[in-house]
Design an enzyme around this catalytic site. Structure first.
Site, mmCIF file in Angstrom:
data_model
loop_
_atom_site.group_PDB
_atom_site.id
_atom_site.type_symbol
_atom_site.label_atom_id
_atom_site.label_comp_id
_atom_site.label_asym_id
_atom_site.label_seq_id
_atom_site.Cartn_x
_atom_site.Cartn_y
_atom_site.Cartn_z
ATOM 1 N N HIS A 1 31.154 164.477 59.079
ATOM 2 C CA HIS A 1 32.473 164.094 58.568
ATOM 3 C C HIS A 1 33.059 165.105 57.575
ATOM 4 O O HIS A 1 34.199 165.509 57.689
ATOM 5 C CB HIS A 1 32.401 162.734 57.849
ATOM 6 C CG HIS A 1 31.840 161.631 58.696
ATOM 7 N ND1 HIS A 1 32.070 161.532 60.041
ATOM 8 C CD2 HIS A 1 31.063 160.561 58.377
ATOM 9 C CE1 HIS A 1 31.468 160.445 60.510
ATOM 10 N NE2 HIS A 1 30.837 159.848 59.524
ATOM 11 N N HIS B 1 34.364 159.948 63.518
ATOM 12 C CA HIS B 1 35.489 159.044 63.279
ATOM 13 C C HIS B 1 36.373 159.475 62.111
ATOM 14 O O HIS B 1 37.512 159.056 62.021
ATOM 15 C CB HIS B 1 35.026 157.585 63.168
ATOM 16 C CG HIS B 1 34.467 157.192 61.840
ATOM 17 N ND1 HIS B 1 33.166 157.436 61.480
ATOM 18 C CD2 HIS B 1 35.025 156.560 60.787
ATOM 19 C CE1 HIS B 1 32.958 156.957 60.269
ATOM 20 N NE2 HIS B 1 34.070 156.424 59.817
HETATM 21 C C1 BG6 Z 1 29.197 156.595 58.930
HETATM 22 C C2 BG6 Z 1 27.913 156.692 58.148
HETATM 23 O O1 BG6 Z 1 29.303 157.659 59.840
HETATM 24 O O2 BG6 Z 1 30.294 156.617 58.035
HETATM 25 C C3 BG6 Z 1 27.820 155.567 57.136
HETATM 26 O O3 BG6 Z 1 26.802 156.634 59.034
HETATM 27 C C4 BG6 Z 1 29.059 155.546 56.258
HETATM 28 O O4 BG6 Z 1 26.655 155.697 56.330
HETATM 29 C C5 BG6 Z 1 30.316 155.549 57.112
HETATM 30 O O5 BG6 Z 1 29.023 154.381 55.454
HETATM 31 C C6 BG6 Z 1 31.547 155.686 56.249
HETATM 32 O O6 BG6 Z 1 32.675 155.508 57.053
HETATM 33 P P1 BG6 Z 1 34.033 154.968 56.429
HETATM 34 O O7 BG6 Z 1 35.005 155.050 57.561
HETATM 35 O O8 BG6 Z 1 33.776 153.570 55.962
HETATM 36 O O9 BG6 Z 1 34.372 155.875 55.302
#
Ligand code: BG6
Length: 511
Positions: free
Chosen positions: A258, A196
């Site tokens: 990510h 994402h």
């Molecule tokens: C997720 C992780 O993929 O991304 C989580 O599993 C993390 O641990 C999250 O908190 C963070 O996403 P964002 O969009 O809130 O930065």
């Protein structure tokens, strides 16, 4: 009123989805209620979903369609922070929400979903187009894939696609195994591996910034850049996900996916065209050029941390080992920092420092490009000390979240007599420049999958290259009994992380 600024026209640049249906496996889970359904509601709010758009939720718990609709309504009210909840829009959208409970290992589950899909095709005119979304526990992914194949749901009158949530495997061999299983049923162009972070506006904007302008790219290499720092800090702890997280850890949870995707976006070569495989080829090439550490190099290039309890702002925060679902002796990294190198002509010798952690001082994700200092400063005699201002010059910061934007920090003369210099900043802020809300990552990515655009989805070669880059670290850490906890909640992580940069004459910038 959007006025004459074309950037402030929220609808103008948006794609609309053609008739189709979405099947969510794991519909009782957190992701569905926090992200997926609110994102779909937002798309409905913007009139980007086709008439008759339908969602079938599946999980084990039996419940009537109406109960599922009520649950999703509550969740949408709660988690759609920046979208007005309009009853008439919800009611219209909710008519297309269905629920089929079932055990993922039972063929009857897929028969029921198949039956519902046929009915939707007939009565809601989905054209037989279906996106399957795997949002269950990862250990169930193969059961779902086999179930869909066994029931013949991977084929139909329209297109069929499958979105696979992260984590895509828990190491290189399990990622390969999962991929093999998926390919027994779906072809590669039907598989959408989601990350994402790639859907975040500011991550996409890195490409616009780098390749839409002629200014920065000539400097974007080892000749001008001394080091790159990528930080994804979270102030929250594990938020009820202790059982999952103690097996995963920060390196697997954030860096393998990510942050390596962000790094690839920052460092990749320009694609000739902005087209799905052209962009992904460049990301994949970059990930494949990351130097894989030898076991004896891990200690100097990777730091693991775990938070202990602390009192922050009058509040007593539990340490990781005291969190619910976590073993009292858990050896999990809730913080990870790694020095990566990219072995190619553009980046040879430039360290990419990447860190991520839970319960850090604040929530911020950014990329700091540290340019080389001026080769000789005629101003040294004036006693200029950039460090005294808390931030260095020659710095470009790409802020992913919050307060999305880009800042360039450079030295400027301080007004007054004498030649005193201090760092100042030139800022671009998304909010004020565009004046419109940025779509949430899941809105962007759902539309992409529903319209068949895989540009922001990862590919198997990218997944494997990322696993290859972190495997030696995972192996070394599994074999190490850490002296945890080694940082307190609310701090910037373990001291060893700063020492890792100091050894190369660098230090972490405080975001
Ligand atoms: C997720 C992780 O993929 O991304 C989580 O599993 C993390 O641990 C999250 O908190 C963070 O996403 P964002 O969009 O809130 O930065």
């Amino acid at each position: 009123m959007t006025g004459s600024n074309p950037f402030q026209d929220p609808i103008r640049f948006q794609r609309r989805v053609r008739p189709c249906a979405l099947v969510i496996f794991g519909a009782n889970g957190d992701l569905t209620k926090r992200k997926l359904i609110p994102a779909l509601y937002r798309l409905a709010f913007e009139r980007r979903l086709p008439p008759g758009f339908s969602v079938i939720g599946n999980s084990r718990t039996a419940m009537p369609h109406e109960t599922f609709r009520e649950k999703m309504k509550e969740a949408t009210r709660q988690f759609s922070e920046d979208t007005e909840f309009v009853d008439s829009i919800w009611d219209d959208f909710a008519q297309g929400l269905f629920y089929e409970s079932g055990d993922l290992r039972d063929p009857a589950c897929y028969a029921a979903i198949g039956h519902r899909l046929s009915e939707i095709e007939r009565t809601r005119h989905s054209g037989g187009n279906v996106l399957f979304y795997l949002s269950t526990q990862p250990s169930h992914y193969t059961a779902v894939i086999d179930g869909l194949g066994g029931a013949g749901l991977h084929q139909g009158n329209g297109w069929r696609r499958v979105v696979v949530e992260k984590p895509f495997g828990h190491d290189l061999s399990s990622a390969r195994e999962l991929d093999d299983r998926i390919h027994q049923v779906f072809s590669e162009d039907e598989v959408y591996r989601i990350d994402h972070y790639l859907g975040k506006e500011t991550v996409q904007n890195i490409l616009a910034f780098r390749f839409g302008n002629g200014i920065f790219e000539p400097l974007w290499n080892r000749g001008y850049i001394s080091n790159v720092q990528i930080t994804a800090a979270e102030s929250i702890g594990v938020e009820g996900r202790g059982a999952y997280y103690q097996e995963a850890g920060a390196l697997r949870d954030m860096i393998q996916n990510h942050l390596l995707q962000i790094m690839a976006t920052v460092a990749m070569e320009p694609p000739a065209v902005f087209e799905s495989n052209a962009v992904r080829n460049e990301r994949a090439k970059l990930l494949g050029s990351i130097r894989v550490l030898r076991p004896e190099e891990v200690a100097a290039n990777a730091v693991a941390g775990q938070y202990g309890p602390a009192g922050v702002g009058g509040q007593q925060l539990a340490g990781f080992r005291q969190e619910e679902g976590v073993r009292p002796q858990a050896n999990t990294d809730t913080y990870a920092a790694v020095t990566f190198f990219v072995d190619n002509w553009r980046w040879a010798g430039v360290p990419f420092y990447i860190r991520s952690g839970k319960r850090l001082a604040k929530r911020v994700t950014d990329i700091a490009i540290h340019f080389n200092d001026a080769p000789h400063s005629p101003f040294d005699a004036a006693g200029m000390d950039p460090g005294a201002f808390g931030s260095r010059p020659n710095l470009l910061i790409l802020r992913v979240q919050p307060e999305e934007g880009i800042s360039l920090r450079f030295l400027s003369k301080q007004p007054g007599s004498g030649m005193t210099l201090r760092p100042v900043s030139m800022d671009f802020k998304y909010g004020s420049s565009f004046g419109v809300r940025s779509p949430a990552a899941y809105e962007t990515l759902l539309v992409d999958a529903l319209t068949g655009d895989a540009t922001l989805y990862t590919r198997q070669d990218m997944v494997e290259a990322s696993w290859r880059a972190v495997t030696p670290i995972l192996d070394a850490w599994t074999a190490t009994k850490f002296d945890f906890p080694n940082y307190t909640a609310g701090s910037w992580g373990p001291a060893a992380s700063e020492a890792m940069l100091n050894r190369r004459g660098h230090s972490w910038r405080t975001p």
